[in-house]
Design an enzyme around this catalytic site. Structure first.
Site, PDB file in Angstrom:
ATOM      1  N   LYS A   1      10.990  -6.447  -2.997  1.00 46.92           N
ATOM      2  CA  LYS A   1      11.278  -5.904  -1.667  1.00 46.92           C
ATOM      3  C   LYS A   1      12.336  -6.728  -0.937  1.00 46.92           C
ATOM      4  O   LYS A   1      13.320  -6.189  -0.428  1.00 46.92           O
ATOM      5  CB  LYS A   1       9.980  -5.867  -0.854  1.00 46.92           C
ATOM      6  CG  LYS A   1      10.154  -5.592   0.619  1.00 46.92           C
ATOM      7  CD  LYS A   1       8.807  -5.540   1.324  1.00 46.92           C
ATOM      8  CE  LYS A   1       8.085  -6.865   1.262  1.00 46.92           C
ATOM      9  NZ  LYS A   1       8.747  -7.931   2.049  1.00 46.92           N
ATOM     10  N   THR A   2      12.128  -8.054  -0.895  1.00 45.95           N
ATOM     11  CA  THR A   2      13.080  -8.924  -0.192  1.00 45.95           C
ATOM     12  C   THR A   2      14.438  -8.896  -0.876  1.00 45.95           C
ATOM     13  O   THR A   2      15.489  -8.922  -0.222  1.00 45.95           O
ATOM     14  CB  THR A   2      12.544 -10.368  -0.137  1.00 45.95           C
ATOM     15  OG1 THR A   2      11.245 -10.360   0.460  1.00 45.95           O
ATOM     16  CG2 THR A   2      13.463 -11.259   0.673  1.00 45.95           C
TER      17      THR A   2
ATOM     18  N   ASP B   1      11.860  -4.458   7.462  1.00 42.59           N
ATOM     19  CA  ASP B   1      10.976  -5.011   6.433  1.00 42.59           C
ATOM     20  C   ASP B   1       9.523  -4.720   6.809  1.00 42.59           C
ATOM     21  O   ASP B   1       9.200  -4.556   7.990  1.00 42.59           O
ATOM     22  CB  ASP B   1      11.216  -6.527   6.355  1.00 42.59           C
ATOM     23  CG  ASP B   1      10.546  -7.157   5.154  1.00 42.59           C
ATOM     24  OD1 ASP B   1      10.073  -6.420   4.267  1.00 42.59           O
ATOM     25  OD2 ASP B   1      10.504  -8.403   5.100  1.00 42.59           O
ATOM     26  N   GLU B   2       8.635  -4.653   5.817  1.00 37.03           N
ATOM     27  CA  GLU B   2       7.185  -4.462   6.056  1.00 37.03           C
ATOM     28  C   GLU B   2       6.937  -3.275   6.987  1.00 37.03           C
ATOM     29  O   GLU B   2       6.159  -3.349   7.938  1.00 37.03           O
ATOM     30  CB  GLU B   2       6.569  -5.740   6.658  1.00 37.03           C
ATOM     31  CG  GLU B   2       6.781  -6.997   5.836  1.00 37.03           C
ATOM     32  CD  GLU B   2       5.912  -7.060   4.590  1.00 37.03           C
ATOM     33  OE1 GLU B   2       5.265  -6.048   4.258  1.00 37.03           O
ATOM     34  OE2 GLU B   2       5.883  -8.108   3.929  1.00 37.03           O
TER      35      GLU B   2
ATOM     36  N   GLN C   1      -0.352  -1.961   1.319  1.00 37.26           N
ATOM     37  CA  GLN C   1      -0.482  -3.272   1.956  1.00 37.26           C
ATOM     38  C   GLN C   1      -0.505  -3.161   3.485  1.00 37.26           C
ATOM     39  O   GLN C   1      -0.213  -4.128   4.184  1.00 37.26           O
ATOM     40  CB  GLN C   1       0.662  -4.188   1.513  1.00 37.26           C
ATOM     41  CG  GLN C   1       0.634  -4.508   0.024  1.00 37.26           C
ATOM     42  CD  GLN C   1       1.702  -5.507  -0.373  1.00 37.26           C
ATOM     43  OE1 GLN C   1       1.633  -6.696  -0.048  1.00 37.26           O
ATOM     44  NE2 GLN C   1       2.712  -5.041  -1.083  1.00 37.26           N
TER      45      GLN C   1
ATOM     46  N   ARG D   1      -1.650 -11.384  -4.695  1.00 37.64           N
ATOM     47  CA  ARG D   1      -0.980 -12.651  -4.373  1.00 37.64           C
ATOM     48  C   ARG D   1      -0.869 -13.510  -5.627  1.00 37.64           C
ATOM     49  O   ARG D   1      -0.088 -14.462  -5.668  1.00 37.64           O
ATOM     50  CB  ARG D   1      -1.753 -13.436  -3.310  1.00 37.64           C
ATOM     51  CG  ARG D   1      -1.915 -12.808  -1.935  1.00 37.64           C
ATOM     52  CD  ARG D   1      -0.627 -12.282  -1.378  1.00 37.64           C
ATOM     53  NE  ARG D   1      -0.468 -10.889  -1.730  1.00 37.64           N
ATOM     54  CZ  ARG D   1       0.693 -10.241  -1.750  1.00 37.64           C
ATOM     55  NH1 ARG D   1       1.802 -10.877  -1.439  1.00 37.64           N
ATOM     56  NH2 ARG D   1       0.761  -8.964  -2.078  1.00 37.64           N
TER      57      ARG D   1
END
Length: 721
Positions: A31-32, A218-219, A249, A598
């Site tokens: 994603k980043t 983002d997010e 998420q 994670r």
């Protein structure tokens, strides 16, 4: 950076510029990388200038990381990267006076403790202290909910039906008025007021739409309704927008996050959008992903996707059931020590995640006992410590003399003989003259205070005014040092041996201000704004070689080679309440999905039959989490932890011993030839065995030829597989 580094779907997300883009980015799917490559691509291909790009994130840490990664490949000076709140604050510093609310650009940003101070004062002023149900914590939740839902006072008044509802409306009104008189905003205002700016002033809306010609978020699954609205206003005209997120998420429904923003609202608002799914995972092994998916896939309100690991199948997820929370903590410590011995892991490779902060106590105790270094994310933040809050209150008052919360905190620190009775007199004087509480100090002679008391108030008032006049000429580090000396704050702690830690923390604050001045620049207000928007994660040192302990919420966006998830019992994880509906259970599943994903290499799931609650052992046996019934059994291996423990049953007036043992173990079911670990003697090999169970005796040869005869019950030997 090279576009060849991207997979097909990532490349599509980066290169699609002529229409709105919605990217469903599964955990660990890059994603980043997509966001940073897209900014790089927009600049490199001269599609947009750096200053025309706005990238919105949820933490300062994420914003800094994004900017650094872009900067490493291309000059991105001028790119606007920040959190929703920091960008909102920037807009308000420029335009807040146009709202005709009485605010000015020197406003203070209130954190949670400041908010509670104002609410407490409001409750006392309205004579509502006797109503226990209207406590400060409850009222803060209500106020935050009103603002997250973007409800006006008129909206709330129209819905009020009960006496309690009416009192809540009174509190909300008085709270908003108090913030205005203090020239202060809470976090919610940093989004709500910019929305008003954009909706009520076409000139300002046009300015920002023309300034920020490409918007990235983002997010996106964590956005609430006001955040979605501000994004829609900024990008609604030019439609140049890319949002990245993962509905699986979305774990912040309790603070207003609206999962429909990513599932339906974006598509409805930006109708010509293109949807892209990133399903190739670069973080975890396939068994970890399958375990997480097998739970979250039970949710009905989600976009269908399933991640494919690039790192192979990997080890099965371990499940350890224990007798108590103490045993659970010991099992975690033993597993960590074993991993370090066998796999040469380091402490920072491990994270222990839990559903509630209260669970950390038992884990901390076990790690202290075992000498294992750990770091808790979410404890008392540095900027929340008393001595730091005191100094910051001085700086805040210098920057905004209308801030009554800051003034009340420091008016008698260091001691000036100003008690509550005197403060009340100044409050009444301020009300009578219709001036701020700070300005009322100038008329202290009217109140005929005692000579020494009067002198100290006049001196305090004059000094704050002097520093306010120097605000634009002194840089923050020079101003702080001069202020500490003038008000004798540093010496107050330095000359008191008991307060050495507080003195050291003030030195750390000075270093923090120095770093800000040297690296960021800006004035005192800029520094105060930056630290007011700090989160727990922003203060976490990921380079520190220690075990990380944190809630699952705090862990989102992070990764660790090995993750322990404690407390998988029904009612704890999932955290189920009587009035919870299906939406809450779906969010709990997403939280479990976040926790498991994670992990890069290994996951340990743990639960306990008995657990301490509010300091006492719960005598009711817990039922294991429903998630353990939903998880694919093919990815799970059961590991048991054998132990005998004593607990006190509260309320019977006597002590009872309850033995809980399990027959299968990795740690203390020994045979000749087993390798074992002893806390003092290290690693050795069992040469002789006699007896069984806890009375078993062993002869062990440790490294270096040292031989010892030990009783298993007392030796606390750990078996090394």
């Amino acid at each position: 950076m090279k576009l060849q580094d991207l997979n097909t779907q990532q490349l599509k997300a980066v290169q699609t510029v002529n229409k709105p883009v919605l990217v469903f980015a599964g955990a660990g799917s890059g994603k980043t990388r997509v966001l940073t490559y897209k900014v790089w691509h927009l600049i490199k291909e001269k599609l947009f200038k750096p200053e025309e790009i706005l990238a919105l994130t949820f933490t300062n840490k994420a914003a800094a990381e994004m900017k650094l990664r872009i900067q490493e490949s291309i000059s991105c000076d001028g790119v606007n990267v920040g959190t929703f709140h920091s960008i909102g604050a920037r807009m308000l510093r420029m335009h807040i006076s146009t709202l005709d609310e009485g605010y000015n650009s020197s406003f203070t940003i209130y954190d949670t403790s400041d908010q509670k101070s104002v609410i407490k004062e409001v409750v006392e002023n309205l004579n509502l202290s006797e109503f226990k149900e209207l406590n400060v914590g409850f009222l803060k939740v209500q106020i935050d909910k009103f603002k997250n839902d973007n409800l006006s006072i008129k909206d709330i008044e129209s819905k009020a039906q009960t006496f309690e509802d009416e009192k809540i409306v009174e509190v909300y009104k008085a709270y908003c008025e108090k913030l205005k008189s203090n020239n202060a905003l809470d976090f919610n205002d940093l989004i709500l007021l910019p929305i008003r700016l954009l909706k009520e002033n076409a000139k300002i809306l046009n300015f920002y739409q023309s300034t920020w010609k490409y918007v990235l978020v983002d997010e996106f699954q964590d956005t609430n309704s006001p955040q979605f609205e501000i994004v829609s206003l900024l990008a609604g005209k030019h439609q140049n927008i890319t949002v990245v997120g993962d509905d699986d998420q979305s774990i912040y429904g309790w603070r207003g996050a609206n999962i429909d923003n990513i599932l339906t609202n974006f598509q409805d608002t930006f109708s010509k959008n293109i949807e892209i799914k990133l399903e190739k995972n670069y973080r975890s092994t396939q068994r970890i992903l399958d375990g997480a998916w097998s739970v979250v896939s039970n949710n009905k309100n989600r976009a269908e996707k399933k991640l494919e690991a690039t790192r192979g199948k990997g080890e099965k997820i371990s499940l350890i059931s224990t007798g108590s929370d103490e045993e659970e903590s010991n099992a975690i410590c033993d597993a960590i020590k074993s991993e370090i011995k066998l796999n040469k892991s380091t402490f920072k490779d491990f994270a222990v995640l839990y559903r509630t902060n209260a669970q950390s106590r038992s884990i901390e105790q076990a790690m202290v006992k075992e000498g294992i270094p750990y770091n808790i994310v979410g404890g008392t933040k540095f900027y929340d410590r008393k001595e730091i809050k005191d100094v910051l209150a001085y700086l805040t008052l210098v920057a905004n003399s209308n801030d009554d919360v800051a003034l009340r905190r420091i008016i008698n620190f260091p001691v000036r003989g100003i008690g509550e009775k005197s403060i009340k007199m100044f409050v009444e004087l301020a009300s009578k003259k219709k001036i701020s509480l700070f300005d009322s100090l100038e008329f202290c002679r009217d109140l005929k205070l005692r000579g020494k008391q009067q002198d100290s108030i006049e001196s305090f008032h004059a000094s704050i005014k002097k520093f306010s006049s120097l605000l634009e000429t002194l840089d923050p580090k020079e101003l702080l040092r001069t202020l500490l000396e003038e008000f004798n704050i540093e010496n107050y702690y330095k000359n008191n041996p008991v307060e050495q830690d507080r003195y050291d923390n003030i030195q750390e604050l000075k270093a923090s201000v120095d770093k800000f001045s040297d690296q960021v620049g800006g004035n005192l207000r800029d520094f105060l704004q930056e630290i007011s928007l700090f989160t727990d994660i922003d203060e976490w040192d990921d380079k520190d070689n220690s075990i990380t302990l944190m809630t699952v919420h705090a862990a989102k966006g992070l990764e660790f080679p090995t993750v322990f998830i404690a407390g998988l019992e029904q009612g704890l994880f999932p955290l189920v309440r009587i009035d919870d509906g299906p939406d809450q259970m779906e969010e709990e599943r997403r939280l479990f999905y976040v926790a498991v994903t994670r992990a890069m290499d290994q996951v340990y799931l743990l639960n306990a039959k008995y657990r301490r609650r509010f300091g006492a052992m719960n005598t009711t046996s817990f039922v294991q989490s429903d998630f353990l019934n939903e998880i694919d059994e093919d990815v799970i291996k059961v590991k048991s932890y054998k132990s005998v423990y004593t607990r006190r049953i509260v309320g019977t007036g006597e002590q009872k011993k309850i033995q809980i043992s399990r027959t299968v173990t990795e740690f203390d079911d020994f045979k000749i030839g087993d390798q074992v670990q002893h806390n003092l003697f290290g690693i050795g090999t069992i040469l002789v065995l006699s007896g069984t169970g806890e009375n078993q005796k062993v002869g062990v040869e440790f490294d270096g030829g040292l031989r010892k005869k030990l009783i298993v019950k007392y030796a606390r030997l750990k078996k090394i597989d």
